[in-house]
Design an enzyme around this catalytic site. Structure first.
Site, short mmCIF file in Angstrom:
data_model
loop_
_atom_site.label_atom_id
_atom_site.label_comp_id
_atom_site.label_asym_id
_atom_site.label_seq_id
_atom_site.Cartn_x
_atom_site.Cartn_y
_atom_site.Cartn_z
N ASN A 243 40.77 -27.40 30.19
CA ASN A 243 39.82 -26.34 29.84
C ASN A 243 38.44 -26.96 29.77
O ASN A 243 38.28 -28.18 29.96
CB ASN A 243 40.22 -25.68 28.51
N LYS A 244 37.45 -26.14 29.50
CA LYS A 244 36.06 -26.60 29.48
C LYS A 244 35.90 -27.88 28.67
O LYS A 244 36.47 -28.02 27.59
CB LYS A 244 35.19 -25.48 28.88
N ARG B 163 32.66 -16.97 37.01
CA ARG B 163 33.34 -18.18 36.57
C ARG B 163 34.43 -17.76 35.60
O ARG B 163 34.56 -16.59 35.27
CB ARG B 163 32.39 -19.25 35.99
N GLY B 164 35.22 -18.78 35.16
CA GLY B 164 36.41 -18.45 34.36
C GLY B 164 37.59 -18.33 35.32
O GLY B 164 37.50 -17.66 36.37
N ALA B 165 38.69 -18.99 34.97
CA ALA B 165 39.80 -19.16 35.91
C ALA B 165 40.32 -17.83 36.51
O ALA B 165 40.42 -17.70 37.74
CB ALA B 165 40.93 -19.94 35.24
N ARG C 31 35.76 -24.68 43.80
CA ARG C 31 35.91 -25.33 42.49
C ARG C 31 37.38 -25.78 42.38
O ARG C 31 38.29 -24.99 42.60
CB ARG C 31 35.55 -24.37 41.34
N ASP D 115 41.96 -23.44 32.33
CA ASP D 115 41.80 -23.35 33.79
C ASP D 115 43.07 -23.72 34.51
O ASP D 115 43.31 -23.27 35.63
CB ASP D 115 40.65 -24.24 34.25
N GLN E 236 28.03 -21.54 28.19
CA GLN E 236 28.82 -20.31 28.33
C GLN E 236 29.08 -19.66 26.97
O GLN E 236 29.28 -18.45 26.89
CB GLN E 236 30.17 -20.61 29.01
O1 MRU Z 1 33.23 -23.67 34.10
P1 MRU Z 1 33.74 -22.33 33.64
O2 MRU Z 1 32.73 -21.52 32.91
O3 MRU Z 1 34.38 -21.58 34.79
O4 MRU Z 1 34.90 -22.68 32.63
C1 MRU Z 1 35.63 -21.64 32.04
C2 MRU Z 1 36.62 -22.10 31.03
O5 MRU Z 1 36.73 -23.25 30.73
C3 MRU Z 1 37.52 -21.04 30.45
O6 MRU Z 1 37.91 -21.38 29.16
C4 MRU Z 1 38.77 -20.89 31.32
O7 MRU Z 1 38.42 -20.69 32.67
C5 MRU Z 1 39.64 -19.78 30.87
S1 MRU Z 1 38.89 -18.22 31.16
C6 MRU Z 1 39.92 -17.02 30.60
#
Ligand code: MRU
Length: 363
Positions: free
Chosen positions: A258-259, A53-55, A90, A248, A207
């Site tokens: 973002n999250k 996970r993470g963009a 996603r 993201d 996370q």
């Molecule tokens: O749902 P996730 O864990 O994929 O969400 C991740 C985030 O919100 C991060 O802040 C974002 O992807 C940036 S990662 C460098």
């Protein structure tokens, strides 16, 4: 980054460059394991189930997913199917679409016999570009931290630590390496600017508690885990010098998805005069939209909210329910912070205000 002294990336190729492995983020922080991805379907499942996970890491995994598909069948049909399967995983991180579009336009122009090698090459280059961009974000972010520390009289041996707050995990686990929001933290720590990180636990999937706290501990960065709701209290008491988060998808005008929970954090930072920075690799900018209201926001399973996973006193991993059975749940995975609340965007080409992305990145 290192795990138990051994350097790892969140995704890596092995053998002749066509074996793909990822760190399994669903079992951290209780266990550190890597898993092999053999097919595009494996890559899609890993993204959907948040093994990765993470963009930026979602984008890298999608690129390798296309390569794995080409390894077994390099036809146009197989390429289209792999892209469609991966694209449906996603919706919010724009890195996914960017990686699939990039791989697609490269491969469609090639004879089928050359596609597998080209796809693995594309994925490998995407990973190297990600590491380079994050490293540059780290350098620019470190300059921001140094300036804030200088004004606050923090960070050097004589003063207190510079207090940084972050949300979710925009760390090396969310990228190929370094992380985005964490890159300046790691560089600061390595170069003698004393930092302490307030880590928000990040409900519902934790996370922050499970990944960011683990990462920082592996690297020896001092940190304190707090419930998400504690942020306003800490900001109000002057316990936070700077907030930095990942993204993201950031629009051309600088609205930041973002999250979920990032937007109220930005509001509380603004109300308390605390600078709020977003680490934005150019791969996370969506030049096709200006208004953050147009960013698709993922909604995930109710069970992520009604149950939590942990390890009991005997070391056994368990899921437990925390809400009455049958409770109606809304589980939005992201929110959008308007660009006007952002003090600065830290990109691989420098730092700008929300309105300055086009000028800086040339999108
Ligand atoms: O749902 P996730 O864990 O994929 O969400 C991740 C985030 O919100 C991060 O802040 C974002 O992807 C940036 S990662 C460098």
């Amino acid at each position: 980054m290192k795990v138990g002294g051994v350097p790892y990336r969140a995704i890596f190729a092995e053998g002749d460059g066509t074996g793909v492995r990822v760190v399994d983020q669903t079992v951290l922080p209780h266990r550190f394991e890597t898993v092999a991805l053999e097919t595009a379907a494996d890559a899609a499942r890993a993204i959907r189930d948040m093994v990765v996970r993470g963009a930026p890491l979602i984008g890298a995994t999608a690129a390798y997913g296309v390569a794995l598909a080409m390894r077994s069948d390099p036809s146009d049909d197989a390429l289209a199917e792999a892209r469609a399967t991966l694209a449906a995983t996603r919706p919010t991180a724009v890195n996914l679409r960017r990686a699939l579009d990039g791989a697609g336009s490269l491969l469609l122009g090639l004879p089928t016999g050359e596609r597998a090698a080209a796809a693995f090459g594309f994925a490998a280059r995407l990973c190297e570009d990600d590491v380079r961009a994050n490293r540059a974000i780290g350098e620019y972010g470190l300059e921001v931290f140094r300036e804030i520390a200088r004004r606050a009289g923090a960070g050097d041996a004589a003063g207190r630590e510079l207090n940084v707050m972050t949300h979710c995990n925009a760390g090396w686990l969310a990228t190929v390496d370094w992380g985005t929001a964490t890159a300046p933290v790691y560089l600061a720590h390595d170069r003698g600017l004393r930092v302490h990180v307030w880590v928000r636990e990040t409900r519902p999937r934790f996370q922050g508690a499970g990944l960011t706290a683990w990462e920082l501990a592996q690297h020896g960065v001092p940190h304190t885990l707090v419930p998400d709701g504690a942020a306003g209290h800490l900001l109000g008491r002057g316990e936070v010098d700077v907030v930095i988060v990942g993204t993201d998808r950031t629009t051309a005008a600088g609205d930041v998805a973002n999250k979920v929970g990032t937007y109220p954090l930005a509001l509380a930072a603004r109300d308390n005069g605390v600078p709020f920075y977003v680490a934005v690799p150019s791969t996370s900018v969506d030049w096709s939209i200006e208004d953050g209201a147009r960013i698709p926001i993922e909604e995930r399973d109710a069970e992520e909210v009604t149950r939590v996973r942990g390890v009991d006193g005997d070391g056994v991993e368990r899921w437990v329910r925390v809400a009455p059975e049958g409770t109606r749940v809304a589980n939005y995975a992201f929110d959008v912070t308007p660009g006007r609340l952002v003090t600065g965007m830290v990109t691989e080409r420098g730092v700008c205000g929300a309105g300055g992305l086009r000028g800086l990145l040339g999108g």
